[in-house]
Design an enzyme around this catalytic site. Sequence first.
Site, PDB file in Angstrom:
ATOM      1  N   ARG A  88       1.094  -0.978  -0.050  1.00  0.00           N
ATOM      2  CA  ARG A  88      -0.092   0.144   0.110  1.00  0.00           C
ATOM      3  C   ARG A  88       0.677   1.388  -0.117  1.00  0.00           C
ATOM      4  O   ARG A  88       1.951   1.212   0.648  1.00  0.00           O
ATOM      5  CB  ARG A  88      -1.044   0.083   1.404  1.00  0.00           C
ATOM      6  N   GLN A 199     -14.976   1.820   7.408  1.00  0.00           N
ATOM      7  CA  GLN A 199     -14.327   1.669   8.610  1.00  0.00           C
ATOM      8  C   GLN A 199     -15.080   2.216   9.686  1.00  0.00           C
ATOM      9  O   GLN A 199     -14.847   1.871  10.973  1.00  0.00           O
ATOM     10  CB  GLN A 199     -13.107   2.266   8.623  1.00  0.00           C
ATOM     11  N   ASP A 240      -2.356   9.189   7.629  1.00  0.00           N
ATOM     12  CA  ASP A 240      -1.353   8.099   7.163  1.00  0.00           C
ATOM     13  C   ASP A 240      -0.210   8.487   6.475  1.00  0.00           C
ATOM     14  O   ASP A 240       0.700   7.942   6.622  1.00  0.00           O
ATOM     15  CB  ASP A 240      -2.056   7.389   5.807  1.00  0.00           C
ATOM     16  N   ASN A 250      -5.285  11.285   4.998  1.00  0.00           N
ATOM     17  CA  ASN A 250      -6.208  10.406   5.454  1.00  0.00           C
ATOM     18  C   ASN A 250      -7.117   9.929   4.893  1.00  0.00           C
ATOM     19  O   ASN A 250      -7.314  10.250   3.586  1.00  0.00           O
ATOM     20  CB  ASN A 250      -6.950  11.133   6.914  1.00  0.00           C
TER      21      ASN A 250
END
Length: 355
Positions: A88, A199, A240, A250
């Site tokens: 990722r 999420q 992130d 993010n």
Amino acid sequence: MIKTLEWTSEGVRMLDQRLLPNEEKYLILRSYEEVADAIKKMVVRGAPAIGVSAAMGLALGANQSVGTSVADLEYDFKFMCQVMEATRPTAVNLFWAVERMRQVIAKAKSEKVTYVEEVKNRLTDEAIAIFNEDIESNRALGRFGGELIPDGATVLTHCNAGALATAGDYGTALGVIRGAIDAGKRVAVIADETRPFLQGARLTAWELAKDNIPVTVITDNMAGHVMKQGKIDCVVVGADRIAANGDAANKIGTYMVAVLAKQHNIPFYVAAPISTVDLSTATGDGIPIEERDAKEVTHVRDHQLTPEGVGVHNFAFDVTPHELIEAIITDRGVARAPYTESLRNLVTTRSAHAS
Ligand code: MRU
């Protein structure tokens, strides 16, 4: 305590987050390839959890390397790092953790360690240290951030930046909420559902409900309305990757929430461990944004929502410009604008302290 992942003698044990909240199933991943695949497929997700998983995956791979010399191990390890780094692209914690593991081999070489088992043991110890440090960092940032949350506040959060997104226990954005609660404050949470992977609806709601923290789920497009009704006191999200100037990547939709917060004069906080700050990326424009499979947008699990063959965008992250961020809460203290200065100061500080 929610156990997101852990190192065991059989392999890396992970909660399969794709199945929550319907099923609590743990998987044992027995090779570095299985760990890489789990990161890619989002069995485990969230920037710190991805970093810890990658480190553990590399320790697993190193332990299984059949090379008899440190040079053999290093050769295998280089390839494993490449596989891990290709999982990722956005969460810098992944690259940070891989680099920490690389440094273990570099240090062993510089110390002229020749016994390959010794290097493997050091790699395992480093992965476990990364795991333990993550839990400690989140406790520390929870304490700093908890001070910013007023008693009786309702906090809006986006995505899941909780125990499930980290090594476990506290989390980052949810760590701030837990920090406030542990300091004796009453806090309620509004969780955006967070399309397309949900999420917020699935993971944030699950872990807060498990801890008896009041949580209300809204669809992403309700955030503006709820803010206008005066129901939100502040927003706290994870990150992130945070660029040197404070721009923060993010979960997709975070930028939209930040713009809405600005419009309604609601403080917007970003919470992340210092390992999420990437001083080598000057601004948010340099942060790579992952694009994922269109099926995550066109389907909910196996149920198709959109007509066959339509075009789809599936950007997994967006960047919130630093001017929309009231403060960045880290394990070393709280950074405020100008971020280029405050973040650099925190990164170069070795021990935890408030800024
Ligand atoms: O795609 P995901 O679920 O890995 O994205 C997670 C997020 O965007 C989180 O908010 C971020 O990683 C911070 S986690 C402490």
